[in-house]
Design a protein around this motif. Structure first.
Motif, mmCIF file in Angstrom:
data_model
loop_
_atom_site.group_PDB
_atom_site.id
_atom_site.type_symbol
_atom_site.label_atom_id
_atom_site.label_comp_id
_atom_site.label_asym_id
_atom_site.label_seq_id
_atom_site.Cartn_x
_atom_site.Cartn_y
_atom_site.Cartn_z
ATOM 1 N N PHE A 1 72.126 24.361 49.533
ATOM 2 C CA PHE A 1 71.079 23.821 48.666
ATOM 3 C C PHE A 1 69.946 23.278 49.536
ATOM 4 O O PHE A 1 70.123 22.321 50.286
ATOM 5 N N ILE A 2 68.789 23.948 49.451
ATOM 6 C CA ILE A 2 67.605 23.459 50.159
ATOM 7 C C ILE A 2 66.869 22.569 49.164
ATOM 8 O O ILE A 2 66.203 23.042 48.239
ATOM 9 N N LYS A 3 67.059 21.280 49.385
ATOM 10 C CA LYS A 3 66.592 20.315 48.393
ATOM 11 C C LYS A 3 65.218 19.750 48.759
ATOM 12 O O LYS A 3 64.974 19.399 49.921
ATOM 13 N N ALA A 4 64.342 19.702 47.769
ATOM 14 C CA ALA A 4 63.069 18.990 47.927
ATOM 15 C C ALA A 4 62.657 18.645 46.513
ATOM 16 O O ALA A 4 62.797 19.479 45.603
ATOM 17 N N ASP A 5 62.184 17.407 46.303
ATOM 18 C CA ASP A 5 61.881 17.062 44.917
ATOM 19 C C ASP A 5 60.617 17.794 44.447
ATOM 20 O O ASP A 5 59.818 18.292 45.243
ATOM 21 N N PHE A 6 60.496 17.841 43.144
ATOM 22 C CA PHE A 6 59.422 18.616 42.523
ATOM 23 C C PHE A 6 58.047 18.207 43.070
ATOM 24 O O PHE A 6 57.217 19.054 43.418
ATOM 25 N N GLU A 7 57.821 16.884 43.200
ATOM 26 C CA GLU A 7 56.504 16.389 43.648
ATOM 27 C C GLU A 7 56.194 16.881 45.062
ATOM 28 O O GLU A 7 55.058 17.220 45.372
ATOM 29 N N THR A 8 57.223 16.887 45.929
ATOM 30 C CA THR A 8 57.012 17.358 47.306
ATOM 31 C C THR A 8 56.620 18.833 47.306
ATOM 32 O O THR A 8 55.676 19.235 47.993
ATOM 33 N N CYS A 9 57.332 19.647 46.527
ATOM 34 C CA CYS A 9 57.030 21.083 46.465
ATOM 35 C C CYS A 9 55.629 21.300 45.895
ATOM 36 O O CYS A 9 54.876 22.156 46.364
ATOM 37 N N GLN A 10 55.309 20.476 44.909
ATOM 38 C CA GLN A 10 53.997 20.573 44.267
ATOM 39 C C GLN A 10 52.887 20.257 45.278
ATOM 40 O O GLN A 10 51.852 20.916 45.305
ATOM 41 N N LYS A 11 53.131 19.263 46.126
ATOM 42 C CA LYS A 11 52.142 18.875 47.139
ATOM 43 C C LYS A 11 51.979 19.966 48.187
ATOM 44 O O LYS A 11 50.888 20.291 48.612
ATOM 45 N N ARG A 12 53.110 20.561 48.608
ATOM 46 C CA ARG A 12 53.055 21.617 49.631
ATOM 47 C C ARG A 12 52.307 22.829 49.076
ATOM 48 O O ARG A 12 51.428 23.364 49.729
ATOM 49 N N ASP A 13 52.719 23.261 47.937
ATOM 50 C CA ASP A 13 52.144 24.408 47.211
ATOM 51 C C ASP A 13 51.629 25.528 48.116
ATOM 52 O O ASP A 13 50.474 25.971 47.987
ATOM 53 N N VAL A 14 52.493 25.994 49.008
ATOM 54 C CA VAL A 14 52.137 27.013 49.997
ATOM 55 C C VAL A 14 51.551 28.275 49.343
ATOM 56 O O VAL A 14 50.619 28.883 49.867
ATOM 57 N N LYS A 15 52.115 28.645 48.198
ATOM 58 C CA LYS A 15 51.676 29.900 47.562
ATOM 59 C C LYS A 15 50.625 29.673 46.470
ATOM 60 O O LYS A 15 50.203 30.628 45.823
ATOM 61 N N GLY A 16 50.271 28.398 46.237
ATOM 62 C CA GLY A 16 49.278 28.099 45.194
ATOM 63 C C GLY A 16 49.810 28.251 43.782
ATOM 64 O O GLY A 16 49.054 28.253 42.808
ATOM 65 N N LEU A 17 51.154 28.352 43.653
ATOM 66 C CA LEU A 17 51.726 28.601 42.324
ATOM 67 C C LEU A 17 51.775 27.343 41.456
ATOM 68 O O LEU A 17 51.644 27.414 40.235
ATOM 69 N N TYR A 18 51.967 26.176 42.107
ATOM 70 C CA TYR A 18 52.020 24.932 41.328
ATOM 71 C C TYR A 18 50.647 24.655 40.696
ATOM 72 O O TYR A 18 50.553 24.199 39.553
ATOM 73 N N ALA A 19 49.587 24.971 41.446
ATOM 74 C CA ALA A 19 48.226 24.790 40.913
ATOM 75 C C ALA A 19 47.997 25.737 39.739
ATOM 76 O O ALA A 19 47.449 25.341 38.699
ATOM 77 N N LYS A 20 48.457 26.972 39.902
ATOM 78 C CA LYS A 20 48.313 27.946 38.808
ATOM 79 C C LYS A 20 49.074 27.500 37.571
ATOM 80 O O LYS A 20 48.603 27.615 36.450
ATOM 81 N N GLN A 21 50.288 26.978 37.840
ATOM 82 C CA GLN A 21 51.119 26.518 36.723
ATOM 83 C C GLN A 21 50.410 25.395 35.973
ATOM 84 O O GLN A 21 50.375 25.382 34.746
ATOM 85 N N ALA A 22 49.812 24.454 36.747
ATOM 86 C CA ALA A 22 49.131 23.309 36.134
ATOM 87 C C ALA A 22 47.974 23.777 35.250
ATOM 88 O O ALA A 22 47.636 23.129 34.258
ATOM 89 N N LYS A 23 47.396 24.922 35.602
ATOM 90 C CA LYS A 23 46.287 25.456 34.781
ATOM 91 C C LYS A 23 46.806 26.296 33.610
ATOM 92 O O LYS A 23 46.038 26.928 32.897
ATOM 93 N N GLY A 24 48.153 26.322 33.492
ATOM 94 C CA GLY A 24 48.753 27.045 32.365
ATOM 95 C C GLY A 24 48.813 28.550 32.584
ATOM 96 O O GLY A 24 48.981 29.318 31.639
ATOM 97 N N GLU A 25 48.721 28.975 33.856
ATOM 98 C CA GLU A 25 48.674 30.423 34.098
ATOM 99 C C GLU A 25 50.049 31.044 34.354
ATOM 100 O O GLU A 25 50.160 32.258 34.481
ATOM 101 N N ILE A 26 51.091 30.198 34.495
ATOM 102 C CA ILE A 26 52.429 30.761 34.730
ATOM 103 C C ILE A 26 53.400 30.234 33.673
ATOM 104 O O ILE A 26 53.610 29.024 33.545
ATOM 105 N N LYS A 27 53.995 31.183 32.977
ATOM 106 C CA LYS A 27 54.984 30.843 31.958
ATOM 107 C C LYS A 27 56.338 30.698 32.650
ATOM 108 O O LYS A 27 56.586 31.377 33.649
ATOM 109 N N TYR A 28 57.218 29.881 32.155
ATOM 110 C CA TYR A 28 58.586 29.721 32.693
ATOM 111 C C TYR A 28 58.592 29.388 34.184
ATOM 112 O O TYR A 28 59.361 29.973 34.947
ATOM 113 N N PHE A 29 57.720 28.527 34.648
ATOM 114 C CA PHE A 29 57.735 28.210 36.082
ATOM 115 C C PHE A 29 58.902 27.278 36.383
ATOM 116 O O PHE A 29 59.118 26.280 35.681
ATOM 117 N N THR A 30 59.664 27.579 37.431
ATOM 118 C CA THR A 30 60.870 26.786 37.724
ATOM 119 C C THR A 30 60.520 25.337 37.998
ATOM 120 O O THR A 30 59.681 25.044 38.852
#
Ligand code: ADX
Length: 206
Positions: free
Chosen positions: A140-169
């Motif tokens: 288990f590679i653990k990191a809390d949601f906020e940490t992953c959101q801050k890293r956002d290496v692929k820019g997916l968390y930002a996209k999700q926040a704009k409502g562009e990704i459905k079913y985001f983990t």
């Protein structure tokens, strides 16, 4: 009947299938050739938790030691073998099932298989464990949601926040922490080097 219907009708599970496993060279021969034990290191965790980074680093380290490693990465597989699958629970289940079957074949042929797949729920991880058997090691590679959101290496968390990704983990689709992983690495607090060190120590202990 059209071609697709004929094809589907012929694909009844187990219909006229005669597996060749017993006539093929056994696992021991492959392991002896490679000088290693076939194993599956299944890295699960949120997007951005560090799975792929650690899988890549582990591969390079073991490769330098003369080990034969194969990485099965979720994004890579979803660009080929699993390109027909999305992120509903049903599709994740199929994504994980197929990947586990591939990992089983490779590890039974002596490879050290390092998986990098979110594998968000216990039911999926149990399926992978069931398919692979005792060679399955859950990490288990653990990191809390906020940490992953801050890293956002692929820019997916930002996209999700704009409502562009459905079913985001972690937002539109659950991630449930593993109950009893073989190893837990918390990348919220550990550096990449420290995390890799833990992974290598674990590999050397099995
Ligand atoms: S799993 O849930 O089925 O195990 P998998 O590891 O294959 O997921 O794929 C996750 C990767 O797909 C992420 O690393 C990310 O780059 C990309 N991705 C695209 N859409 C999503 C989404 N809705 N949820 C999570 N990851 C997504």
């Amino acid at each position: 009947m059209d071609i697709l219907a004929t094809f589907k009708a012929s694909m009844t599970p187990q219909n006229n299938i005669h597996p060749e496993f017993s006539r093929q060279l056994g696992r021991e021969s492959k392991e002896a050739l490679l000088g290693q034990r076939g194993i599956v290191l299944w890295l699960c965790g949120l997007s951005g938790s560090g799975k792929s980074t650690l899988a890549n680093a582990l591969e390079r380290t073991l490769h330098a030691e003369g080990k034969y490693v194969i990485i099965l990465d979720g994004d890579n597989l979803r660009s080929g073998l699993n390109a027909d699958l999305g992120f509903s629970d049903e599709d994740r289940n199929e994504n994980i099932r197929r990947t586990a079957e591939v990992a089983k074949i490779l590890s039974n042929n002596g490879a050290i298989v390092v998986l990098s797949l979110i594998t968000p729920q216990e039911i999926f991880r149990a399926k992978a464990r069931e398919i692979i058997g005792e060679n399955y090691k859950e990490i288990f590679i653990k990191a809390d949601f906020e940490t992953c959101q801050k890293r956002d290496v692929k820019g997916l968390y930002a996209k999700q926040a704009k409502g562009e990704i459905k079913y985001f983990t972690g937002v539109g689709s659950d991630f449930v922490d593993p109950l009893n992983p073989d190893l837990l690495i918390d990348t919220t607090f550990l550096t990449e080097e420290e995390s890799l060190q833990k992974l290598i120590e674990f590999y050397n202990s099995i």
